[in-house]
Every structure is written in C-alpha cells, then in structure tokens.
Write an enzyme that holds these catalytic residues in place. Structure first.
Site, mmCIF file in Angstrom:
data_model
loop_
_atom_site.group_PDB
_atom_site.id
_atom_site.type_symbol
_atom_site.label_atom_id
_atom_site.label_comp_id
_atom_site.label_asym_id
_atom_site.label_seq_id
_atom_site.Cartn_x
_atom_site.Cartn_y
_atom_site.Cartn_z
ATOM 1 C CD GLU A 26 -2.836 1.427 2.617
ATOM 2 O OE1 GLU A 26 -3.598 2.083 2.505
ATOM 3 O OE2 GLU A 26 -2.303 0.560 3.354
ATOM 4 C CD GLU A 28 2.474 8.101 5.151
ATOM 5 O OE1 GLU A 28 2.919 8.991 5.145
ATOM 6 O OE2 GLU A 28 1.512 7.494 4.606
ATOM 7 C CG ASP A 46 -2.154 15.624 -2.166
ATOM 8 O OD1 ASP A 46 -3.031 16.091 -2.771
ATOM 9 O OD2 ASP A 46 -1.410 16.127 -1.333
ATOM 10 C CE LYS A 72 -3.567 25.680 -6.928
ATOM 11 N NZ LYS A 72 -2.732 26.734 -6.327
ATOM 12 C CG ASP A 100 -12.743 11.644 -0.969
ATOM 13 O OD1 ASP A 100 -11.333 11.752 -1.296
ATOM 14 O OD2 ASP A 100 -12.992 12.706 -0.186
ATOM 15 C CB THR A 113 -8.523 4.259 4.595
ATOM 16 O OG1 THR A 113 -9.225 5.545 4.128
ATOM 17 C CG2 THR A 113 -8.205 3.701 3.596
ATOM 18 C CD GLU A 114 -6.698 4.841 9.838
ATOM 19 O OE1 GLU A 114 -6.018 4.162 10.587
ATOM 20 O OE2 GLU A 114 -6.572 5.124 8.579
ATOM 21 C CD GLU A 168 -13.387 3.197 2.254
ATOM 22 O OE1 GLU A 168 -14.144 2.524 1.516
ATOM 23 O OE2 GLU A 168 -12.439 2.936 2.362
#
Length: 212
Positions: free
Chosen positions: A44, A69, A118, A122, A154, A191-192, A194
């Site tokens: 992930e 991460e 993210d 732009k 989302d 996920t948190e 989500e």
C-alpha cells in the site's frame, strides 16, 4: 493535511525492527525472506495510520503486506496498530513512494493499493499524482506480470483522471465502482479517511486495473 510533529516517532520506529524494515534496499529481489511464510506480497503506497493494511492482513493471512509511508509522525500510528495486532504478515517502510524501484525488483510485488491519495488538483501538479504515467511505470517495474493496482478515492476529479491515465497506459480495467458503499462489492475494508468522509455523505470511487 497538517501533520502533528511527534519527536519520539523516529526512536519508536527504530526500536521495532520486527515490523519496520530499516534498510529495505538490502531486500530488493528477496522480500520473501523478510516474512515468516513465502506468500504473495501486496503493498500500500501511502499507508497512513495503517488501518487498511492491518485489517487486510487479518482477513488474508495467506498474503504478505507492506505499508509504505513517507511521514514518520504518521507511520508511527500504523506501527502502534501493528504492535497491538501482532501480525506476522505485515511490515512497514518509512520511505518515499517515488523511489520504489530502489527497494523492489521486478516481480517482488503482486498488487499495489492506492487509497485516498493526494489529488493534486492543479494541472501543473499532475506529475505528482500517484496515478500519473511515471508512477504507473514504477509499479510496472516492481509488479509480477499481470500484476494489479486497486485504487480508491473520494475525489471524483482524481478518479476520472486516473481512469484516463490507466487506459492511456494500456491497463485493463477489471472493476469500476462509482459509488462503492452502495454497490454489491463485498469485503471492502475502509481506511480511517474513508470512514470519516463516507459518514459525511461523500461518494467513494474504486477501481481495479491490471497490467498486460
């Protein structure tokens, strides 16, 4: 997202080498040796606080998972979750996802998860999106033949952009949902992020694509 600095995070990450791999480049081409069992590896990219990858590992003990991460103050929360769960099939990497090929060889990975990346809305920042063609090449360079990307967001604009990017790259679109939580898809692990935004009424988009 504004990150809260945790000055103790680095020390905690370093003190749990059974979960946090400190020199991942040493395992390039031989990641199976890091785990107790020789099983397919799913990664992930942008694992955040680790809810998704931990719950996936619980639900799928026949798969090995690696959470990636960049931010110490975020991945330390994933470590705390992993310590509590005590799972043998999860490892964490505190690295930059832009450098995957420094740590993984072709065929090391069977699947890539991209969850709520993210959106970089732009146009001039398009190259930073994790579904931009240069990232798709990175994933291709570490995945098995016919490896897959599973993507959730989302953000409608990012989803539409990503579908186009996948298609232009030549990936096979295997599954698309424009409203995941109101679909017949089974086994979704949130996920948190989500959970938070779906409770506010945000629509969740999901797709699965395959290299060919």
């Amino acid at each position: 997202m504004r990150l809260r600095h945790k000055p103790w995070a680095r020390e905690m990450l370093d003190s749990h080498p059974q979960y946090v791999i400190s020199s991942p480049e040493q395992h390039k081409g031989n990641w199976k040796a890091v785990f107790e069992k020789d099983q397919p590896i799913h990664i992930e990219v942008g694992t955040g606080k680790g809810r998704f990858i931990t719950e996936m590992a619980k639900a799928n003990p026949h798969i090995n998972y690696i959470g990636i991460e960049l931010f110490e103050s975020v991945i330390v929360s994933a470590l705390e979750r992993l310590i509590e769960a005590d799972l043998p099939n999860v490892k964490l990497l505190n690295i930059n996802g832009e450098k995957l090929t420094e740590y993984f060889a072709k065929g090391d990975v069977s699947r890539v998860y991209l969850n709520f990346s993210d959106p970089w809305p732009k146009n001039r920042h398009a190259k930073r999106r994790l579904t931009y063609k240069s990232f798709l090449k990175l994933y291709e360079d570490i995945l098995i033949d016919n490896g897959e990307i599973h993507f959730k967001t989302d953000n409608q604009g990012l989803f539409e952009y990503s579908l186009m990017s996948f298609s232009e790259y030549g990936l096979l679109l295997k599954y698309i949902s424009l409203d995941l939580h109101n679909s017949d898809f089974e086994g979704n692990i949130m996920t948190e992020y989500e959970e938070k935004f779906s409770q506010k009424g945000s629509r969740i988009y999901r797709c699965e694509v395959q290299y060919r």
